[in-house]
Design a protein around this motif. Sequence first.
Motif, PDB file in Angstrom:
ATOM      1  N   UNK A 268       0.807  -1.224   0.000  1.00 14.98           N
ATOM      2  CA  UNK A 268       0.000   0.000   0.000  1.00 14.98           C
ATOM      3  C   UNK A 268       0.838   1.272   0.000  1.00 14.98           C
ATOM      4  N   UNK A 269       2.088   1.167   0.456  1.00 19.00           N
ATOM      5  CA  UNK A 269       2.891   2.388   0.655  1.00 19.00           C
ATOM      6  C   UNK A 269       4.336   2.160   0.202  1.00 19.00           C
ATOM      7  N   UNK A 270       4.890   3.145  -0.488  1.00 18.11           N
ATOM      8  CA  UNK A 270       6.329   3.161  -0.812  1.00 18.11           C
ATOM      9  C   UNK A 270       6.844   4.519  -0.351  1.00 18.11           C
ATOM     10  N   UNK A 271       7.792   4.504   0.576  1.00 16.96           N
ATOM     11  CA  UNK A 271       8.374   5.755   1.092  1.00 16.96           C
ATOM     12  C   UNK A 271       9.782   5.924   0.551  1.00 16.96           C
ATOM     13  N   UNK A 272      10.105   7.153   0.137  1.00 12.49           N
ATOM     14  CA  UNK A 272      11.442   7.407  -0.391  1.00 12.49           C
ATOM     15  C   UNK A 272      11.972   8.746   0.128  1.00 12.49           C
ATOM     16  N   UNK A 273      12.461   8.710   1.348  1.00 15.50           N
ATOM     17  CA  UNK A 273      13.201   9.846   1.873  1.00 15.50           C
ATOM     18  C   UNK A 273      14.669   9.519   1.647  1.00 15.50           C
ATOM     19  N   UNK A 274      15.504  10.549   1.478  1.00 14.65           N
ATOM     20  CA  UNK A 274      16.925  10.259   1.253  1.00 14.65           C
ATOM     21  C   UNK A 274      17.742  10.864   2.384  1.00 14.65           C
ATOM     22  N   UNK A 275      18.935  10.340   2.560  1.00 19.38           N
ATOM     23  CA  UNK A 275      19.748  10.741   3.703  1.00 19.38           C
ATOM     24  C   UNK A 275      20.508  12.046   3.481  1.00 19.38           C
ATOM     25  N   UNK A 331      -3.772   9.830   5.907  1.00 18.06           N
ATOM     26  CA  UNK A 331      -3.125   9.261   7.103  1.00 18.06           C
ATOM     27  C   UNK A 331      -1.615   9.268   6.946  1.00 18.06           C
ATOM     28  N   UNK A 332      -1.162   8.925   5.751  1.00 22.20           N
ATOM     29  CA  UNK A 332       0.290   8.873   5.528  1.00 22.20           C
ATOM     30  C   UNK A 332       0.878  10.284   5.650  1.00 22.20           C
ATOM     31  N   UNK A 333       0.213  11.272   5.058  1.00 22.68           N
ATOM     32  CA  UNK A 333       0.751  12.646   5.119  1.00 22.68           C
ATOM     33  C   UNK A 333       0.783  13.170   6.552  1.00 22.68           C
TER      34      UNK A 333
END
Length: 347
Positions: A268-275, A331-333
């Motif tokens: 349901x969710x793919x998160x892509x934050x980078x370091x 909800x994710x936001x």
Amino acid sequence: MSYEKELVAAKKAVSLAARLSQGVQKTLLQSEVWTKSDRTPVTAADFGSQAVVSIVLQRELQPAIFSLVAEEETGELRKKGSEVFLEGVTKLVKDTLASEESYTDSPPSTEDVLNAIDCGKSEGGCSGYHWVLDPIDGTRGFVRGEQYAVGLALLVEGEVVLGVMACPNLPLASAVGETDESSQENVGCLFFATAGSGAYVQPLEGNSLPQKVCVSSNENLEEAKFLESYHKPIPIHSSIAKKLGITALPVRMDSQAKYAAVSRGDAEIYLRFTLSGHRETIWDHAPGFIITTEAGGVVCDAAGKSLDFSKGKYLAHETGIIVTTKKLKPWVLKAVKEAMDEEKLDL
Ligand SMILES: Nc1ncnc2c1ncn2[C@@H]1O[C@H](COP(=O)(O)O)[C@@H](OP(=O)(O)O)[C@H]1O
Ligand SMILES: [Mg+2]
Ligand SMILES: [Mg+2]
Ligand SMILES: [Mg+2]
């Protein structure tokens, strides 16, 4: 616009590039993996795939003006000492095109292959037609013998209107969760979408008809599955997942196959934050973006804004990238904002 001709050409180009890549992956040696100046890996398959897609699109769509924004360039290939590697790339391209009946008449020379790769130097932008190509996305996964994708999209007046993605190692059944062993062996998917016409998948090999794909309808976050990149654990991902009440561990996967998995409802969710202030390129997202949105999903930045592909090679976006379903987006936001406030990250 239906982009029928462009879609046929894009599917042909991506399928051939995937065939080339699968052959290389089976026999790849560590000594054949080059390291680029940004310390990321590249192989003969990345160059060969870019050449094949460039040659096939130009041939199928002539006399249209051809603009391609693609990842690889020929600087290292043209240097002294690269001759053997370059001959290997040329042979791969020749053999792959020779496997296609309509391409047997004029095999490309080494110079043709270099020129085809160099066609990918376009900067894209907000006007006209631009093809966007990641010849092998997830090269790290490719080198490990795991997931990778060949991703191609078409930008028209700055909007993504078409996307095709081959995921040669992605199971035809779900890529996530408990499935029996035999379904995990049946691999090789070709996803595609055009604006307003939905997203589809078909087996990469054979003549099976495409089937429409839709994102998950699950609203129960406790049972939700979430995806992230393979290479580095990103602390904020686990804090977001915790706030959402997701109980399962993240599924780590290389490449845009993660977008494909969300489009098909595997997760349901793919998160892509980078370091470390990594700038995201449009070829890492454009094909996945249209396939997921056409399957009923949303792709946005941490501020909830849709991605903007009209600013050249790089995405102009705020912090992380979030891929999820319309139902789960609020909800994710909310969880993203809370986690970012805690970590004192700016939107
Ligand atoms: N330090 C970094 N942080 C985030 N993304 C990175 C990165 N280094 C490389 N990438 C990009 O992440 C892509 C792979 O995504 P993923 O980690 O989801 O598999 C790479 O595509 P390529 O493999 O095409 O070079 C590359 O563009
Ligand atoms: Mg990539
Ligand atoms: Mg790549
Ligand atoms: Mg790369």
